[in-house]
Design a protein around this motif. Sequence first.
Motif, mmCIF file in Angstrom:
data_model
loop_
_atom_site.group_PDB
_atom_site.id
_atom_site.type_symbol
_atom_site.label_atom_id
_atom_site.label_comp_id
_atom_site.label_asym_id
_atom_site.label_seq_id
_atom_site.Cartn_x
_atom_site.Cartn_y
_atom_site.Cartn_z
ATOM 1 N N PRO A 107 40.931 -5.161 35.382
ATOM 2 C CA PRO A 107 41.813 -4.218 36.079
ATOM 3 C C PRO A 107 43.301 -4.540 35.913
ATOM 4 N N ARG B 254 42.314 4.195 31.248
ATOM 5 C CA ARG B 254 41.097 4.405 32.048
ATOM 6 C C ARG B 254 39.835 4.296 31.185
ATOM 7 N N ARG B 255 39.899 4.768 29.930
ATOM 8 C CA ARG B 255 38.736 4.626 29.045
ATOM 9 C C ARG B 255 38.477 3.152 28.745
ATOM 10 N N ASP C 132 47.666 6.812 30.377
ATOM 11 C CA ASP C 132 46.735 6.657 31.503
ATOM 12 C C ASP C 132 45.294 6.962 31.113
ATOM 13 N N ASP C 133 45.075 7.994 30.295
ATOM 14 C CA ASP C 133 43.704 8.327 29.881
ATOM 15 C C ASP C 133 43.090 7.210 29.044
ATOM 16 N N GLU D 195 39.458 0.550 30.603
ATOM 17 C CA GLU D 195 39.151 -0.203 31.821
ATOM 18 C C GLU D 195 39.027 0.766 32.988
ATOM 19 N N PRO D 196 37.805 1.227 33.269
ATOM 20 C CA PRO D 196 37.605 2.204 34.353
ATOM 21 C C PRO D 196 38.112 1.730 35.715
ATOM 22 N N ASP D 197 38.173 0.412 35.929
ATOM 23 C CA ASP D 197 38.657 -0.113 37.203
ATOM 24 C C ASP D 197 40.155 -0.380 37.213
ATOM 25 N N ALA D 198 40.872 0.081 36.168
ATOM 26 C CA ALA D 198 42.318 -0.118 36.134
ATOM 27 C C ALA D 198 42.946 0.526 37.364
ATOM 28 N N ARG D 199 44.009 -0.060 37.815
ATOM 29 C CA ARG D 199 44.673 0.426 39.026
ATOM 30 C C ARG D 199 45.156 1.849 38.829
ATOM 31 N N GLY D 200 44.827 2.691 39.772
ATOM 32 C CA GLY D 200 45.282 4.074 39.737
ATOM 33 C C GLY D 200 46.233 4.321 40.888
ATOM 34 N N TYR E 196 44.125 -1.063 25.633
ATOM 35 C CA TYR E 196 43.776 0.334 25.386
ATOM 36 C C TYR E 196 43.949 0.779 23.942
#
Length: 156
Positions: free
Chosen positions: A73, A138-139, A134-135, A141-146, A78
């Motif tokens: 995270p 997220r791909r 951002d996309d 690391e799905p748990d990356a801070r949003g 990426y």
Amino acid sequence: MTPRTGVGPAAALLALALAGCGGKSPAEAAAESVRTLAAGIPGTVDKWLASPQAPAGGDELLAYLDARVPSTPDFAFYLREADGPRVRLRIAVTDQEPGTTWDTSQEVARVCVEVTGTRGPRPGSTMTDAPCDDDAIRRAEPDARGGTVHTTTLDG
């Protein structure tokens, strides 16, 4: 009764708190923290690229790096590309104001960097600012801070 002089306990605590964070705002502290985390990346990549165990290049070299740099995270890799022995990595480094636990009310900062280097005894890895995607983050690391994440640069 003798009049009291000096500062009261609340004022003393406030002064200590401000001294402890150098008078920085939470957003500035988070940005400084994320830049500090990113600063060590080129040296680490150099060690991996200079390792005798590192493959000569291409997909094998990327697989070798993948085994050493899994996304988390706080560090989302990426983009990974290799052109022979030369690699290009894009990394999103995310952190929040120091001394806090992850909490949506805290200031969170992100810096996105591109690191390039060449497999061999002197990889010469360099790091520059990169656009945050951002996309793609997220791909990777799905748990990356949003949520509200403030993007900063290496220079601030």
